[in-house]
Motif scaffolding. Structure first.
Motif, PDB file in Angstrom:
ATOM      1  N   GLN A  20      27.003  13.118  47.129  1.00 22.95           N
ATOM      2  CA  GLN A  20      26.804  14.554  46.893  1.00 22.95           C
ATOM      3  C   GLN A  20      27.753  15.083  45.822  1.00 22.95           C
ATOM      4  O   GLN A  20      27.378  15.929  44.999  1.00 22.95           O
ATOM      5  CB  GLN A  20      27.006  15.333  48.198  1.00 22.95           C
ATOM      6  CG  GLN A  20      25.954  15.061  49.261  1.00 22.95           C
ATOM      7  CD  GLN A  20      24.544  15.388  48.782  1.00 22.95           C
ATOM      8  OE1 GLN A  20      24.309  16.388  48.123  1.00 22.95           O
ATOM      9  NE2 GLN A  20      23.597  14.524  49.098  1.00 22.95           N
ATOM     10  N   LEU A  23      26.552  13.953  42.373  1.00 18.63           N
ATOM     11  CA  LEU A  23      25.305  14.669  42.055  1.00 18.63           C
ATOM     12  C   LEU A  23      25.600  16.117  41.660  1.00 18.63           C
ATOM     13  O   LEU A  23      25.018  16.657  40.722  1.00 18.63           O
ATOM     14  CB  LEU A  23      24.414  14.632  43.290  1.00 18.63           C
ATOM     15  CG  LEU A  23      22.914  14.664  43.115  1.00 18.63           C
ATOM     16  CD1 LEU A  23      22.446  13.553  42.195  1.00 18.63           C
ATOM     17  CD2 LEU A  23      22.237  14.494  44.475  1.00 18.63           C
ATOM     18  N   ASP A  24      26.518  16.718  42.364  1.00 19.83           N
ATOM     19  CA  ASP A  24      26.828  18.122  42.123  1.00 19.83           C
ATOM     20  C   ASP A  24      27.607  18.318  40.833  1.00 19.83           C
ATOM     21  O   ASP A  24      27.411  19.294  40.117  1.00 19.83           O
ATOM     22  CB  ASP A  24      27.628  18.667  43.311  1.00 19.83           C
ATOM     23  CG  ASP A  24      27.915  20.152  43.167  1.00 19.83           C
ATOM     24  OD1 ASP A  24      29.086  20.527  43.003  1.00 19.83           O
ATOM     25  OD2 ASP A  24      26.941  20.923  43.215  1.00 19.83           O
ATOM     26  N   ARG A 102      26.205  24.825  34.275  1.00 17.26           N
ATOM     27  CA  ARG A 102      25.536  23.719  34.966  1.00 17.26           C
ATOM     28  C   ARG A 102      24.193  23.369  34.319  1.00 17.26           C
ATOM     29  O   ARG A 102      23.344  22.768  34.938  1.00 17.26           O
ATOM     30  CB  ARG A 102      25.350  24.088  36.446  1.00 17.26           C
ATOM     31  CG  ARG A 102      26.665  24.091  37.209  1.00 17.26           C
ATOM     32  CD  ARG A 102      26.479  24.553  38.636  1.00 17.26           C
ATOM     33  NE  ARG A 102      25.473  23.806  39.363  1.00 17.26           N
ATOM     34  CZ  ARG A 102      25.640  22.585  39.856  1.00 17.26           C
ATOM     35  NH1 ARG A 102      26.795  21.973  39.699  1.00 17.26           N
ATOM     36  NH2 ARG A 102      24.691  21.983  40.532  1.00 17.26           N
TER      37      ARG A 102
ATOM     38  N   SER B  27      19.620   9.160  39.969  1.00 22.99           N
ATOM     39  CA  SER B  27      19.382  10.198  38.971  1.00 22.99           C
ATOM     40  C   SER B  27      18.950   9.605  37.637  1.00 22.99           C
ATOM     41  O   SER B  27      18.707  10.359  36.690  1.00 22.99           O
ATOM     42  CB  SER B  27      20.650  11.026  38.749  1.00 22.99           C
ATOM     43  OG  SER B  27      21.062  11.614  39.947  1.00 22.99           O
ATOM     44  N   ASP B  58      15.841  20.353  41.840  1.00 27.30           N
ATOM     45  CA  ASP B  58      16.634  19.614  42.819  1.00 27.30           C
ATOM     46  C   ASP B  58      17.779  18.920  42.086  1.00 27.30           C
ATOM     47  O   ASP B  58      17.720  18.727  40.867  1.00 27.30           O
ATOM     48  CB  ASP B  58      15.755  18.605  43.567  1.00 27.30           C
ATOM     49  CG  ASP B  58      15.257  17.483  42.678  1.00 27.30           C
ATOM     50  OD1 ASP B  58      14.093  17.553  42.234  1.00 27.30           O
ATOM     51  OD2 ASP B  58      16.033  16.543  42.404  1.00 27.30           O
ATOM     52  N   PRO B  59      18.826  18.530  42.789  1.00 27.61           N
ATOM     53  CA  PRO B  59      20.006  17.973  42.128  1.00 27.61           C
ATOM     54  C   PRO B  59      19.703  16.720  41.302  1.00 27.61           C
ATOM     55  O   PRO B  59      20.317  16.511  40.252  1.00 27.61           O
ATOM     56  CB  PRO B  59      20.939  17.626  43.292  1.00 27.61           C
ATOM     57  CG  PRO B  59      20.487  18.483  44.421  1.00 27.61           C
ATOM     58  CD  PRO B  59      19.024  18.683  44.248  1.00 27.61           C
ATOM     59  N   ARG B  62      18.056  17.865  38.046  1.00 25.90           N
ATOM     60  CA  ARG B  62      19.029  18.518  37.171  1.00 25.90           C
ATOM     61  C   ARG B  62      19.946  17.481  36.533  1.00 25.90           C
ATOM     62  O   ARG B  62      20.265  17.554  35.345  1.00 25.90           O
ATOM     63  CB  ARG B  62      19.842  19.549  37.948  1.00 25.90           C
ATOM     64  CG  ARG B  62      20.715  20.396  37.029  1.00 25.90           C
ATOM     65  CD  ARG B  62      21.533  21.434  37.758  1.00 25.90           C
ATOM     66  NE  ARG B  62      20.690  22.410  38.418  1.00 25.90           N
ATOM     67  CZ  ARG B  62      20.766  22.681  39.718  1.00 25.90           C
ATOM     68  NH1 ARG B  62      21.628  22.052  40.478  1.00 25.90           N
ATOM     69  NH2 ARG B  62      19.979  23.586  40.248  1.00 25.90           N
TER      70      ARG B  62
END
Lengths: 180, 200
Positions: A20, A23-24, A102, B27, B58-59, B62
């Protein structure tokens, strides 16, 4: 046995957190890196810089279009100031797009044939949490979702002649702080 | 007392590293290049994602778009389709010659651009990186050659030094129907392999 079980649980939890976290953070990391490269190539804070015509030799970001002329303005509103973004009218396709830290495209305003030739397009960009000013400004007023980001003007320029025309118009592009 | 602590530390570090690596792989940022950067829509091999450029993406989308299509616009202004295979589903390769054909798109302006495996314009000086609506003009149907050397006649996209490559179809200010129902309304260009291993 319990020791191994505890280690496995910790491993799974760390797996989830690591997944996470990466990904973030990835979009922000890539955006920051891209803005650093742009600055190294001449882009200046609160000022539009017309990029050289896109070629394999001049490209600085992935998947640029060789048919568009790009003007870039990095912004940093962490000081609380708002920006007045202005762009010269263009006779063909053009747009002014706003990206946050972002990589989200949080606003796009069109410029182009629908504008009166010679007129300048204007938008006010406000920092996060700052409402549009109660003034007589006729153009759009946009609140940025992050203090830092990028403003990008795209104008159709599929040939050197078209690019040269854009270069003359782009001299009038600006994104400076609003005084007062 | 030290052994349990060491075990927990190793488990934590291993989990964090593997978790991070899995995020990058899923990803499409590491590992085999993933054309699934555009995976929400598939029109005859041309793939896209409705949430490109949007905060609602969605992550994974992105992250992929930030790597393979940074500063892409949201769909209301532009939509992007990418294709990495020909009509026979073989990867596009600069060792081959292709016929690209299509029609007019329902958009203010459109273009098709060739990119290498690193999502960059291939390193050549042929000045044949794309075709667009202004190049094609008013022709209802058009064709172009994709090859490492220029054909004798016609529109040309240079694949010289591209190795394995893909094509991105951009539609700026697409018609509402194309945004809402691309599977039904997009005029998907065809990519037919003509030959491999020969120069034109």
């Amino acid at each position: 046995m319990i020791r191994w079980l505890a280690s496995f649980i910790v491993f799974v939890a760390a797996l989830f957190v690591g997944h996470q976290l990466v990904l973030d953070k990835t979009p922000g990391f890539i955006m920051k890196k891209a803005m650093t490269v742009m600055k190294e190539n001449g882009a200046q804070l609160h000022s539009f810089t017309l990029s050289a015509r896109t070629t394999p030799q001049s490209q600085t970001v992935v998947r640029p279009s060789p048919d568009l002329a790009y003007s870039i303005c990095p912004f940093d509103l962490s000081g609380g100031q708002s920006l007045l973004v202005q762009a010269g009218a263009y006779s063909n396709y053009g747009s002014v797009s706003f990206f946050d830290a972002r990589t989200n495209n949080f606003a796009t305003v069109r410029i182009g044939p629908e504008q009166t030739p010679g007129a300048r397009f204007g938008v006010k960009l406000h920092p996060p949490g700052k409402r549009a000013a109660d003034d007589n400004f006729a153009g759009p007023q946009i609140e940025a979702p992050s203090a830092k980001g990028l403003i990008l003007i795209r104008r159709l320029a599929p040939s050197q002649a078209a690019y040269d025309e854009v270069a003359k118009i782009a001299v009038g592009d600006s994104c400076g702080p609003i005084s007062g | 007392m030290l052994k349990p602590l060491v075990l927990l530390t190793i488990s934590t570090i291993a989990g964090l590293l593997l978790g991070g690596a899995s995020a990058l792989y899923m990803s499409g940022l590491i590992g085999p290049k993933s054309i699934d950067a555009f995976s929400d829509i598939d029109v005859e091999g041309w793939r896209s994602d409705r949430s490109i450029g949007s905060a609602s993406a969605d992550p994974y989308t992105r992250a992929r778009v930030s790597r393979h299509g940074l500063l892409a616009l949201a769909k209301e202004e532009a939509i992007y389709f990418t294709r990495a295979t020909d009509d026979a589903d073989a990867p596009l390769d600069d060792a081959c010659i292709y016929e690209l054909s299509g029609g007019q798109q329902d958009a203010f302006w459109w273009s098709i651009t060739l990119y290498d495996a690193d999502s960059r314009l291939p390193m050549n000086d042929d000045d044949a990186l794309s075709i667009d609506a202004t190049t094609i003009g008013e022709d209802a149907k058009w064709t172009a050659t994709i090859s490492p050397t220029q054909p004798e006649t016609g529109h040309w996209l240079s694949s010289r030094n591209a190795d394995l490559f893909d094509l991105t179809l951009r539609l700026y200010r697409p018609a509402d129907e194309v945004i809402l129902r691309p599977e039904e309304t997009l005029i998907a260009p065809s990519i037919r392999k003509l030959s491999c291993g020969e120069t034109s």
